[in-house]
Design an enzyme around this catalytic site. Structure first.
Site, mmCIF file in Angstrom:
data_model
loop_
_atom_site.group_PDB
_atom_site.id
_atom_site.type_symbol
_atom_site.label_atom_id
_atom_site.label_comp_id
_atom_site.label_asym_id
_atom_site.label_seq_id
_atom_site.Cartn_x
_atom_site.Cartn_y
_atom_site.Cartn_z
ATOM 1 C CD GLU A 1 -2.637 -1.251 2.596
ATOM 2 O OE1 GLU A 1 -3.819 -1.573 2.556
ATOM 3 O OE2 GLU A 1 -2.037 -1.035 3.666
HETATM 4 C C1 TNX Z 1 -4.312 -3.952 4.864
HETATM 5 S S1 TNX Z 1 -2.737 -6.333 4.366
HETATM 6 C C2 TNX Z 1 -3.011 -3.750 5.289
HETATM 7 C C3 TNX Z 1 -2.776 -3.294 6.659
HETATM 8 C C4 TNX Z 1 -4.047 -3.094 7.428
HETATM 9 C C5 TNX Z 1 -5.010 -4.196 7.086
HETATM 10 C C6 TNX Z 1 -6.284 -4.145 7.878
HETATM 11 C C7 TNX Z 1 -1.659 -5.311 4.182
HETATM 12 C C8 TNX Z 1 -0.439 -5.806 3.587
HETATM 13 N N1 TNX Z 1 -1.908 -4.063 4.557
HETATM 14 O O1 TNX Z 1 -1.992 -2.128 6.670
HETATM 15 O O2 TNX Z 1 -3.761 -3.093 8.781
HETATM 16 O O3 TNX Z 1 -5.329 -4.117 5.735
HETATM 17 O O4 TNX Z 1 -7.061 -5.269 7.645
#
Ligand code: TNX
Length: 537
Positions: free
Chosen positions: A342
């Site tokens: 992300e």
């Molecule tokens: C996505 S899964 C994220 C996290 C969040 C999570 C909450 C991922 C690699 N990144 O930063 O905490 O969703 O469900």
């Protein structure tokens, strides 16, 4: 069975059994119940089980012996003795010679048999007077004693004999895991969890043969591991968490304590420093890292994707080199997780440039890089590992590059997803994941070839949880199912059969004071400790 025990061990066993037979104050014969080892409540389900319908009477005249000069075997024996003591209050000696009160033995035997060549393989032979655990190395022996622990009845059967006994169903078990990597992730960045909390989690996971704990040690809301060359990371970046409570961090000594505690349970710690996104806390401590000339504020919310390191600045890589060096120096396991998810405000070219550089840093410090599935868009090496959580396209790219994949699909394996609309904690952006949905899928079903799958990991993100009770509510019982998905072969997995075995875990979970979610899909077995009484405490 004879084939798998060395001559040395046979001699030792023979002498021990003769001594037992010679014991003058021989006890009256204890009638054993008829048992069926194949209907036990083991999780994860072993590869093969052959019942012989009798029982071994675990009691105060039992002793543990382990192969001499076999690294780690005596420690495994002591671990078993301690756990049996916690469970039964019996004091079971380990490798005590000249002990003439011994009537039955548990023998943990090092064997070079080819049948035990698979990593973590063990055999468990339960007879009336002996239990023999064969393993090639102490890791296999450790997995084997977890199976034995699960076979000890909750309560002694003192109606059958003048003394207390715990009848262990007799038979043979042949076992080894389907996947090498069987993990859970704990996010200690959104909310911090103490060393004691982490140890408790490790203890329960080890009982279910989980062998990896991935610690998400940094994020926008907090930096949780002491870095001696960059002290403000924790002095400033470790001071808050989601909701603005106090935050916290592990000193390197505390981190080492967690690593050692996990190692005693044959569990690898995977440290994660998430970058180039998810780095607000680091940039608050050292504003040069984000390269935009601004000092950000500590962040206590739950948004993702707004922060990034400056990927074109040499000093950023000097910083990362120090962080990776200090953490890898106290991490014996083979992996270092660089996050990489992300990074919505990092340009694609910058992201690729960054991951390529960071991969080299991780390799320079002797570790294999793991990254969330996005890292497969960079020019990563086939020795690096992709953790697939969202994008099937990224998983495909990883396979094309020859990388191994850790399977963590958010829709099935995210422990922070709510069970249903009534769940007190958790999110539901990926799905609601009731206990059956969490179990009834297969790591092999997503088109990732079997040989590319390193294993399964269930991440527990902590935006909505801040105490160990809340952690346990989301993790248990689902993590128990993920242990079976990664250990047991598909032919041995079946929801109807699993849900009965899961119901039988209640007394253990209650005894361990685990505040699991009592899913209405499961007909939980009653135990002396009821959930309500524990909650009241
Ligand atoms: C996505 S899964 C994220 C996290 C969040 C999570 C909450 C991922 C690699 N990144 O930063 O905490 O969703 O469900």
């Amino acid at each position: 069975m004879i084939k798998t025990i060395s001559i040395r061990s046979i001699c030792f066993l023979a002498i021990t059994l003769v001594c037992i037979a010679c014991t003058e104050k021989k006890k009256a014969h204890i009638p054993m119940p008829t048992t069926d080892l194949s209907v036990n409540s083991l999780i994860p389900k072993p590869l093969k089980t052959i019942p012989t319908n009798s029982a071994f009477a675990l009691d105060q005249f039992t002793a543990i012996y382990t192969s001499k000069n076999a690294t780690g075997f005596e420690e495994v024996g002591k671990f078993l003795s301690q756990k049996l003591n916690d469970h039964t209050k019996l004091t079971i000696p380990v490798n005590t010679e000249g002990n003439n009160t011994v009537e039955r033995i548990i023998y943990i035997n090092q064997s070079d048999s080819l049948e035990l060549a698979a990593p973590e393989a063990y055999q468990l032979y339960i007879n009336q007077d002996s239990i023999i655990i064969n393993a090639n190395n102490s890791e296999g022996a450790f997995r084997g004693i977890q199976t034995l622990r699960q076979l000890i009845p909750i309560q002694s059967n003192d109606t059958l004999a003048p003394q207390q006994i715990w009848p262990v169903p007799s038979g043979k078990i042949y076992d080894n895991p389907n996947f090498a990597y069987r993990g859970s992730m704990l996010d200690v960045a959104r909310h911090f969890f103490s060393v004691e909390d982490v140890k408790k989690y490790i203890d329960i996971l080890a009982y279910y043969k989980i062998n990896v704990l991935h610690l998400h040690l940094s994020d926008d809301q907090g930096w949780r591991i002491e870095i001696k060359s960059w002290p403000k990371l924790t002095e400033i970046g470790g001071q808050t968490e989601v909701g603005g409570e106090s935050g916290g961090f592990y000193t390197q000594e505390e981190y080492k304590e967690i690593v050692a505690y996990a190692a005693e349970r044959y569990m690898t710690i995977v440290p994660e420093i998430d970058m180039p996104g998810h780095t607000n806390a680091a940039s608050v401590a050292y504003p040069f890292l984000n390269g935009n000339g601004k000092t950000p504020k500590l962040y206590e919310g739950t948004r993702v994707g707004f922060s990034t390191f400056d990927t074109r600045k040499d000093t950023v890589y000097t910083f990362i080199d120090d962080v990776v060096r200090e953490i890898t120096a106290i991490t014996p396991g083979p992996y270092f997780h660089v996050g990489g998810d992300e990074s919505h405000v990092t340009k694609k070219n910058d992201y690729i440039y960054f991951i390529n550089k960071v991969e080299k840093i991780v390799q320079k410090h002797g570790k294999r890089m793991i990254g969330w599935d996005e890292v497969a868009i960079a020019n990563v090496d086939e020795t690096s590992i992709s953790q697939w959580w969202a994008s099937e396209e990224n998983a495909k790219k990883a396979v094309e590059k020859g990388m191994k994949v850790i399977v963590s699909p958010a829709k099935k394996a995210y422990l922070d997803m709510q069970y249903d609309t009534l769940s007190k904690f958790g999110l539901h952006w990926a799905a609601y994941i009731p206990v059956d949905t969490a179990y009834t899928w297969s790591p092999e079903e997503y088109g990732i070839p079997r040989e590319n799958i390193l294993g399964v990991e269930a991440p527990l993100w902590s935006e909505t949880i801040s105490t160990i009770d809340e952690l346990e509510y989301l993790a248990f019982p689902r993590i128990i199912g993920y242990s079976e998905l990664s250990w047991s072969i598909p032919d041995n997995r079946n929801w109807e059969d699993y849900k009965v075995r899961l119901a039988e875990q209640a007394p253990f979970l209650d005894r361990m004071d685990v505040k699991y979610y009592r899913s209405p899909l499961i007909d939980w077995k009653k135990s002396n400790y009821t959930y309500e009484t524990i909650i009241k405490d």
